[in-house]
Structures are given as structure tokens and as C-alpha cells.
Motif scaffolding. Structure first.
Motif, mmCIF file in Angstrom:
data_model
loop_
_atom_site.group_PDB
_atom_site.id
_atom_site.type_symbol
_atom_site.label_atom_id
_atom_site.label_comp_id
_atom_site.label_asym_id
_atom_site.label_seq_id
_atom_site.Cartn_x
_atom_site.Cartn_y
_atom_site.Cartn_z
ATOM 1 N N CYS A 73 0.830 -1.207 0.000
ATOM 2 C CA CYS A 73 0.000 0.000 0.000
ATOM 3 C C CYS A 73 0.861 1.252 0.000
ATOM 4 O O CYS A 73 2.024 1.235 0.433
ATOM 5 N N PHE A 104 -3.709 3.835 -0.345
ATOM 6 C CA PHE A 104 -4.013 3.330 -1.681
ATOM 7 C C PHE A 104 -3.373 1.957 -1.827
ATOM 8 O O PHE A 104 -2.168 1.807 -1.631
ATOM 9 N N LEU A 112 -1.876 -0.395 -4.026
ATOM 10 C CA LEU A 112 -1.304 -0.341 -5.370
ATOM 11 C C LEU A 112 -0.363 -1.496 -5.672
ATOM 12 O O LEU A 112 -0.067 -1.774 -6.825
ATOM 13 N N TRP A 165 2.191 15.990 -8.034
ATOM 14 C CA TRP A 165 2.167 14.584 -8.416
ATOM 15 C C TRP A 165 3.124 13.776 -7.544
ATOM 16 O O TRP A 165 4.175 14.255 -7.161
ATOM 17 N N VAL A 177 3.317 4.356 -11.576
ATOM 18 C CA VAL A 177 2.003 4.903 -11.223
ATOM 19 C C VAL A 177 2.188 6.347 -10.808
ATOM 20 O O VAL A 177 3.064 6.664 -9.994
ATOM 21 N N LEU A 234 0.179 9.609 -9.124
ATOM 22 C CA LEU A 234 -0.979 9.933 -8.292
ATOM 23 C C LEU A 234 -1.014 11.431 -8.057
ATOM 24 O O LEU A 234 -0.043 12.013 -7.564
ATOM 25 N N ARG A 235 -2.131 12.067 -8.425
ATOM 26 C CA ARG A 235 -2.341 13.469 -8.107
ATOM 27 C C ARG A 235 -3.310 13.539 -6.937
ATOM 28 O O ARG A 235 -4.473 13.171 -7.055
ATOM 29 N N LEU A 236 -2.815 13.977 -5.814
ATOM 30 C CA LEU A 236 -3.595 13.898 -4.587
ATOM 31 C C LEU A 236 -4.755 14.883 -4.562
ATOM 32 O O LEU A 236 -5.759 14.643 -3.880
ATOM 33 N N VAL A 256 -7.166 12.891 -6.583
ATOM 34 C CA VAL A 256 -6.961 11.449 -6.506
ATOM 35 C C VAL A 256 -6.942 10.820 -7.907
ATOM 36 O O VAL A 256 -7.442 9.712 -8.117
ATOM 37 N N ARG A 257 -6.370 11.510 -8.864
ATOM 38 C CA ARG A 257 -6.245 10.948 -10.195
ATOM 39 C C ARG A 257 -5.059 9.995 -10.237
ATOM 40 O O ARG A 257 -3.952 10.344 -9.796
ATOM 41 N N THR A 258 -5.292 8.804 -10.762
ATOM 42 C CA THR A 258 -4.250 7.791 -10.858
ATOM 43 C C THR A 258 -3.978 7.471 -12.319
ATOM 44 O O THR A 258 -4.908 7.199 -13.076
ATOM 45 N N ARG A 282 -1.507 5.064 -14.780
ATOM 46 C CA ARG A 282 -0.586 3.922 -14.786
ATOM 47 C C ARG A 282 0.149 3.854 -16.124
ATOM 48 O O ARG A 282 -0.469 3.971 -17.186
#
Length: 371
Positions: free
Chosen positions: A187, A203, A205, A219, A230, A232-234, A237-239, A241
Motif C-alpha cells: 500500500c 491506496f 497499489l 504529483w 504509477v 498519483l495526483r492527490l 486522486v487521479r491515478t 498507470r
């Protein structure tokens, strides 16, 4: 970039100070004061070299009057030996610390090591230390026994956060110093900096081997087992990959403007234009940089002030290329084992190189070489 029309081996000899340190180099970092670079070795010792050079390449650089061909004369004397400090009996964790010097782990204690090699105990923790990470405002974070401990520049413990989980695999502090991210038990945990863990985000992942915040803090990039990279934009919460890497990605580096993310793990240096995600794209644009081949890139680092990527390969070669351009400056020829440590100094003048064959080097670039 100016290749100086020199043979590769000659260029490396002319620009670099290099040493055989007798053990694989696992990490390298410059101290915050810009005085020295420390190489962490697999045998638990540090090899420290001063950045000051009595015969720097810029003083040996000449421009020929007939034709303007640049040359660098050889140094007259060999590079002084490194200062070697035995820290532990096993591979250690290393970070720079404000205002100067380094922090190294020895079992359950943190040691402060000066640029000259003087060592003192900074903090004594309980369980063995998994990781250390520098804090921009000063001090370090240490992951130990399922907890995260902040130690200030004097080595005093400022706060402790307990958490459920086992051994930590990656850790990074946000640029603004208000939060930190840690990988553990498959995680990603993002927590507020300080004794209270709220707000907390978790998360699932997968196993995370490396973490890197973009300089603007927007980011968080991570290398995830079997998932490639991966992002991640906090804020929302855009992920994102980016899979299909031929090998695990052990090295992540951001450009100073937070636009480009460079990674290892492929047969050429990979550079992603993360800003291209703002137009709604599912994947960032890949910026073709340098030349492809059949040798894996093991380490990358972006220059702090120029659009340049340094890449170290599994055959020991080191190259520098402009982002989005195919031309490369071969800094180090193959040999000496895979490049495991690669780091630009804060002013971009020096590149620290360490290999699994026990070769450590500081390559110093005269300002004229990058036009």
C-alpha cells in the motif's frame, strides 16, 4: 552539447575523479552545504570525497585559436584518496542533512557523519531502521519497526507516528514539508507531517520500490511491482498507470519545473511529459530522448537547471542527453559493473557515479560543455 571531439575514455579521464572503493556502491548523495559527496557501500561503509578540486576541468579547458576546437589538458596529479568511514556491518541507508554532512543508519541508530568523516550518534531508536529520507526544512524521517520518526538537525526526536504494517519499502517527504508518503505492505500511505497522522490516505497499489514527489508537490510518482510506473495526483486522486516496462523501475527523477518525469527500467532513458495529462489524455506524452539499444538503463537523474538527463546503464556506461533529442554525450564508457548510483549536485556542476563493481566517481563539467 559540446563533445570536445574527444575519445570517450579520454573524456571520462579528463572530467572525472574516480576511485575503486572495494565494494559495490549502493547510493550517493551530496551534502546540503555543497562541500562533499558520500558514496554508500554494500559493506556498510561510507566513502566521502570533497567537491573542491585543486585541478578542476574549467581551469584546464582551452579553446584553440585556429578553428576553435575545445580541449582539456590532463590533470598533473592523481585525485586525492577518499575518506572511508566504517558505519555498519551491512548495507546502510543514507541521506543528507541540514546544514551540512550526512545521516547514515547503523542498525537501530542514526549517525551524523561530517564532510570530513567525523562521526557521532544522532539518535538511538528501537527496532532496526528500514529507511531514511531527508526533510527540506532540516532533519530526516526514519522508518523503524512500523513507525515513522522525525529527527531534527541535532538528532533529537521531534515526533513519532505509529502505524499498522511491516517493513517499509519506500519513503519520501513532500517538497513543502507538510506531508510524507511511505510504501508498506503493498500500500501507499500518505500522512500529514507531525505527531498526528490525520489526514491520512491509503491506496492499495502493490509493492512500491521507489517514490518521488514532483517539485511543485502536485504529483507523486512511484515504481510499483508488476505495474510499471504509477502517478498519483492527490488533489483529485487521479491515478495514471504506465505499464509495459521491460524491467523493474528503480530510479525516478523530476525536472525542476515538474513537467518531465524520467525513469529507468527500459533499453533507453524514458521521459514523460506529465503536463500533457492536463488536456485529458489517459497517458502522458513520451519524449523520445537519447538512443535505444540492448542494454538496460539502471539509473537516471535530471539536471537541476538544464533540460538534461543523465542515465547509467547495466554495462557501466553513463550518458547525458537533452530531453527530446537523440544526441548523447557519453560521459563514462562501459565497464566497472552496472551503475547503481547517479546524482547531480544542486548546482549541476558535478555528477556522482557509483557502480556495483566498486567504482565511484565525481564527473565535473566545465560550463562551456553544455551550450
Amino acid at each position: 552539447m559540446d563533445t570536445m571531439e574527444a575519445e570517450t575514455a579520454t573524456l571520462y579521464a579528463l572530467l572525472g575523479r574516480h576511485w575503486n572503493v572495494g565494494a559495490p556502491v549502493t547510493d550517493a548523495t551530496f551534502d546540503a552545504a555543497g562541500q562533499a559527496v558520500a558514496f554508500a557501500l554494500a559493506d556498510g561503509s561510507l566513502a566521502i570525497a570533497p567537491l573542491a578540486d585543486s585541478e578542476p576541468p574549467k581551469d584546464r579547458y582551452r579553446m584553440a585559436l585556429d578553428g576553435g576546437r575545445p580541449t582539456i589538458s590532463p590533470r598533473r596529479n592523481p585525485a586525492p584518496p577518499l575518506t572511508k568511514v566504517v558505519i555498519s556491518d551491512a548495507s546502510l541507508h543514507l541521506a543528507s542533512i541540514e546544514p551540512d554532512g550526512f545521516i547514515a543508519s547503523d542498525g537501530s541508530q542514526l549517525l551524523h557523519v561530517s564532510a570530513s568523516g567525523v562521526t557521532r550518534q544522532a539518535a538511538k531508536l528501537g527496532p532496526p531502521i528500514d529507511l531514511v529520507a531527508p526533510v527540506n526544512a532540516g532533519g530526516v524521517l526514519a522508518a523503524s519497526g512500523g513507525s515513522v520518526i522525525y529527527c531534527d538537525s541535532n538528532g533529537d526526536v521531534g515526533w513519532l507516528q505509529e502505524r499498522a504494517g511491516g517493513r517499509s519499502s519506500a519513503m519520501a517527504v513532500s517538497p513543502d514539508g507538510r506531508s510524507f508518503a511511505i510504501g508498506a505492505d503493498g500500500c501507499l500511505l500518505v500522512r500529514a507531517f507531525g505527531p498526528r497522522p490525520e489526514p491520512t490516505a491509503t491506496f492499495a497499489l502493490g509493492f512500491i520500490s521507489s517514490l518521488a514527489w514532483s517539485p511543485d508537490g502536485s504529483w507523486l510518482a512511484m515504481s510499483v511491482a508488476e505495474a510499471g510506473i504509477v502517478l498519483l495526483r492527490l488533489s483529485d486522486v487521479r491515478t495514471v498507470r504506465m505499464p509495459s516496462y521491460p524491467a523493474s523501475v528503480g530510479s525516478l527523477s523530476w525536472s525542476a519545473d515538474s513537467r518531465v518525469l524520467a525513469t529507468s527500467g527500459a533499453y533507453r532513458m524514458i521521459a514523460w511529459d506529465v503536463l500533457s495529462l492536463d488536456d485529458g489524455s489517459e497517458q502522458p506524452t513520451s519524449l523520445s530522448t537519447g538512443r535505444g539499444g540492448f542494454i538496460l538503463v539502471e539509473a537516471v537523474d535530471l539536471h537541476p537547471g538544464r533540460p538534461l538527463i543523465a542515465a547509467g546503464y547495466s554495462d557501466g556506461r553513463v550518458v547525458v542527453a537533452r530531453i527530446g533529442h537523440p544526441d548523447e554525450l557519453v560521459v563514462k564508457p562501459p565497464g566497472g559493473g552496472a551503475v547503481q548510483a547517479l546524482r547531480w549536485s544542486a548546482d549541476g556542476q558535478h555528477l556522482a557515479v557509483g557502480t556495483c563493481g566498486g567504482e565511484a566517481a565525481i564527473v565535473t563539467f566545465p560550463p562551456q560543455i553544455f551550450k
